[in-house]
Design an enzyme around this catalytic site. Structure first.
Site, PDB file in Angstrom:
ATOM      1  N   SER A  20     -15.695  -3.309 -10.072  1.00 57.23           N
ATOM      2  CA  SER A  20     -16.597  -2.724  -9.809  1.00 57.23           C
ATOM      3  C   SER A  20     -18.548  -2.928 -10.541  1.00 57.23           C
ATOM      4  O   SER A  20     -17.594  -3.401 -10.977  1.00 57.23           O
ATOM      5  CB  SER A  20     -16.500  -0.249  -9.835  1.00 57.23           C
ATOM      6  OG  SER A  20     -17.043  -0.472  -9.715  1.00 57.23           O
ATOM      7  N   TYR A  61     -13.233   5.189 -14.998  1.00 52.12           N
ATOM      8  CA  TYR A  61     -13.085   4.486 -14.283  1.00 52.12           C
ATOM      9  C   TYR A  61     -13.328   2.637 -14.235  1.00 52.12           C
ATOM     10  O   TYR A  61     -12.698   2.367 -14.570  1.00 52.12           O
ATOM     11  CB  TYR A  61     -13.920   5.094 -12.865  1.00 52.12           C
ATOM     12  CG  TYR A  61     -13.807   3.936 -11.792  1.00 52.12           C
ATOM     13  CD1 TYR A  61     -13.131   4.260 -10.703  1.00 52.12           C
ATOM     14  CD2 TYR A  61     -15.268   3.251 -11.291  1.00 52.12           C
ATOM     15  CE1 TYR A  61     -12.846   3.599  -9.494  1.00 52.12           C
ATOM     16  CE2 TYR A  61     -15.329   2.804 -10.456  1.00 52.12           C
ATOM     17  CZ  TYR A  61     -13.886   2.162  -9.295  1.00 52.12           C
ATOM     18  OH  TYR A  61     -14.512   1.739  -7.979  1.00 52.12           O
ATOM     19  N   ASP A  91       0.730  -1.114  -0.105  1.00 49.77           N
ATOM     20  CA  ASP A  91       0.059  -0.106   0.232  1.00 49.77           C
ATOM     21  C   ASP A  91       0.749   1.388   0.551  1.00 49.77           C
ATOM     22  O   ASP A  91       2.246   1.174   0.412  1.00 49.77           O
ATOM     23  CB  ASP A  91      -1.366   0.046   1.057  1.00 49.77           C
ATOM     24  CG  ASP A  91      -2.321   0.999   1.608  1.00 49.77           C
ATOM     25  OD1 ASP A  91      -2.115   2.127   0.814  1.00 49.77           O
ATOM     26  OD2 ASP A  91      -3.026   0.160   0.825  1.00 49.77           O
TER      27      ASP A  91
HETATM   28  P1  NDP Z   1      -9.988   3.210   0.133  1.00 48.79           P
HETATM   29  O1  NDP Z   1      -9.541   4.496  -0.898  1.00 48.79           O
HETATM   30  O2  NDP Z   1     -10.254   3.570   1.242  1.00 48.79           O
HETATM   31  O3  NDP Z   1      -8.352   2.369  -0.099  1.00 48.79           O
HETATM   32  C1  NDP Z   1      -7.977   1.531  -0.791  1.00 48.79           C
HETATM   33  C2  NDP Z   1      -6.195   1.423  -0.657  1.00 48.79           C
HETATM   34  O4  NDP Z   1      -5.446   1.529  -1.978  1.00 48.79           O
HETATM   35  C3  NDP Z   1      -5.518   2.945   0.107  1.00 48.79           C
HETATM   36  O5  NDP Z   1      -5.059   2.041   1.175  1.00 48.79           O
HETATM   37  C4  NDP Z   1      -4.948   3.431  -1.571  1.00 48.79           C
HETATM   38  O6  NDP Z   1      -4.142   3.896  -0.752  1.00 48.79           O
HETATM   39  C5  NDP Z   1      -4.461   2.417  -2.101  1.00 48.79           C
HETATM   40  N1  NDP Z   1      -3.603   3.022  -3.174  1.00 48.79           N
HETATM   41  C6  NDP Z   1      -4.389   3.463  -3.636  1.00 48.79           C
HETATM   42  N2  NDP Z   1      -3.669   3.402  -5.089  1.00 48.79           N
HETATM   43  C7  NDP Z   1      -2.193   3.410  -4.792  1.00 48.79           C
HETATM   44  C8  NDP Z   1      -1.151   3.284  -5.237  1.00 48.79           C
HETATM   45  N3  NDP Z   1      -1.349   3.530  -6.515  1.00 48.79           N
HETATM   46  N4  NDP Z   1      -0.454   2.004  -4.976  1.00 48.79           N
HETATM   47  C9  NDP Z   1      -0.745   1.759  -2.977  1.00 48.79           C
HETATM   48  N5  NDP Z   1      -1.443   1.494  -2.818  1.00 48.79           N
HETATM   49  C10 NDP Z   1      -2.267   2.466  -3.589  1.00 48.79           C
HETATM   50  O7  NDP Z   1     -10.675   2.907  -1.718  1.00 48.79           O
HETATM   51  P2  NDP Z   1     -11.578   1.374  -0.984  1.00 48.79           P
HETATM   52  O8  NDP Z   1     -11.156   0.716  -0.251  1.00 48.79           O
HETATM   53  O9  NDP Z   1     -13.319   1.547  -1.211  1.00 48.79           O
HETATM   54  O10 NDP Z   1     -11.060   0.800  -2.867  1.00 48.79           O
HETATM   55  C11 NDP Z   1     -10.617  -0.621  -2.784  1.00 48.79           C
HETATM   56  C12 NDP Z   1     -10.848  -1.158  -4.028  1.00 48.79           C
HETATM   57  O11 NDP Z   1     -12.568  -1.384  -4.294  1.00 48.79           O
HETATM   58  C13 NDP Z   1     -10.293  -0.450  -5.597  1.00 48.79           C
HETATM   59  O12 NDP Z   1     -10.192  -1.050  -7.012  1.00 48.79           O
HETATM   60  C14 NDP Z   1     -12.096   0.353  -5.713  1.00 48.79           C
HETATM   61  O13 NDP Z   1     -11.935   1.162  -7.318  1.00 48.79           O
HETATM   62  C15 NDP Z   1     -13.101  -0.738  -5.755  1.00 48.79           C
HETATM   63  N6  NDP Z   1     -14.539  -0.260  -5.556  1.00 48.79           N
HETATM   64  C16 NDP Z   1     -14.379  -0.103  -4.281  1.00 48.79           C
HETATM   65  C17 NDP Z   1     -15.643   0.301  -4.029  1.00 48.79           C
HETATM   66  C18 NDP Z   1     -16.756   0.846  -2.870  1.00 48.79           C
HETATM   67  O14 NDP Z   1     -17.778   1.887  -2.959  1.00 48.79           O
HETATM   68  N7  NDP Z   1     -15.584   1.894  -1.848  1.00 48.79           N
HETATM   69  C19 NDP Z   1     -16.535   0.092  -4.874  1.00 48.79           C
HETATM   70  C20 NDP Z   1     -16.417  -0.695  -5.819  1.00 48.79           C
HETATM   71  C21 NDP Z   1     -14.868  -0.924  -6.257  1.00 48.79           C
HETATM   72  P3  NDP Z   1      -3.635   6.017   0.338  1.00 48.79           P
HETATM   73  O15 NDP Z   1      -5.084   6.141   0.302  1.00 48.79           O
HETATM   74  O16 NDP Z   1      -3.069   6.013   0.460  1.00 48.79           O
HETATM   75  O17 NDP Z   1      -3.984   6.661  -1.385  1.00 48.79           O
END
Ligand code: NDP
Length: 251
Positions: A132, A145, A31
């Protein structure tokens, strides 16, 4: 079992990390910022099992970060490719740099995570990407997206065929889950909390653990004949035809 979870320090990824640790698995989290991870898991009173947690700080778009995770894993039984970003905006003015970043993190990094892990996958390993409902449904202001998530679904189907029967490759397609990613979109007014609730047949928002449960199933031998599939976990959101205007009697 050793599982790599990208984006495993927050939101849906964190729920997967937590659940896997609770099941006694070894987890390698990748992460951007893994610093809060230990503290968060301790808040869950999950002190036991933290010795099975390895954290790698870095960008999933950087293959050297993914390589480091694979080295530390020493054999990969499962991967949860969860790291992702969501930056809604009107298509006409959408910055090309934001499009490129979205493709890089949400799609290319999933492909690279699979490729980097290939030499160290154990026999029967399971790769689960987080898609998603935007990958199969249209949403205004989400062209980039949606394109990445539709791409993820195409990717898992083709990888599943190429690597069967050695590695299973599937996706989970979540509906709305209250995480930081969604909170940002709520605070920007891009989505409305009550509208989403009204349109969700199961009558509640999703929890990150709802997705972690589906991921756990796809990682486990209980799904040993499932590959190339996209498992929708959205409280019935995509199944609903007439939306909030459907008030047909229910028995
Ligand atoms: P969050 O933003 O809560 O968590 C995502 C995590 O991924 C964060 O810790 C973020 O770090 C990390 N991250 C993002 N970009 C990078 C990167 N380039 N390298 C390393 N780590 C990275 O998101 P969600 O938990 O909501 O989403 C997780 C997945 O689920 C995603 O793929 C999203 O598209 C998918 N999703 C989510 C939905 C929702 O309703 N929440 C619905 C459908 C799909 P940091 O915050 O520091 O950037």
């Amino acid at each position: 079992m050793t599982v790599i979870v990208t984006g495993g320090a927050r939101g849906i990824g964190l729920a997967c990390t937590r659940q896997l640790l609770e099941r006694g698995e070894r987890v390698v989290v990748v992460d951007q910022d893994v610093a809060p991870l230990d503290r968060t898991l301790q808040e869950f009173r999950l002190t036991e099992g933290l010795d099975r947690l390895v954290a790698v700080s870095g960008d999933v778009a950087d293959t050297s970060v993914l390589s480091e995770a694979c080295e530390l894993a020493r054999g990969v039984d499962g991967v949860v490719a969860c790291a992702g970003i969501s930056r809604p905006g009107p298509t006409l003015t959408y910055p090309r740099g934001a499009w490129d970043a979205m493709i890089e993190i949400n799609l290319s990094a999933v492909f690279e995570t699979f490729r980097v892990a290939l030499p160290v996958f154990t026999e029967g390993a399971s790769f689960v990407a987080i898609s998603s409902i935007s990958g199969s449904q249209g949403f205004s202001g989400r062209a980039a997206y949606s394109a990445t998530k539709a791409g993820v679904e195409g990717l898992v189907r083709s990888l599943a065929i190429e690597y069967a029967p050695r590695i299973r490759v599937n996706a989970v397609s979540p509906g709305y889950i209250m995480t930081d990613l969604v909170r940002q979109n709520l605070s920007r007014g891009v989505i409305d909390e009550n509208e989403i609730l009204d349109r969700t047949p199961m009558g509640r928002w999703g929890e990150a653990s709802d997705i972690a449960d589906a991921v756990e199933f796809l990682l486990s031998p209980k799904s040993s004949w499932i590959t190339g599939s996209v498992l929708t976990v959205d409280g019935g959101w995509t199944a609903l035809g007439l939306g909030g205007s459907d008030r047909a009697p229910r028995s």
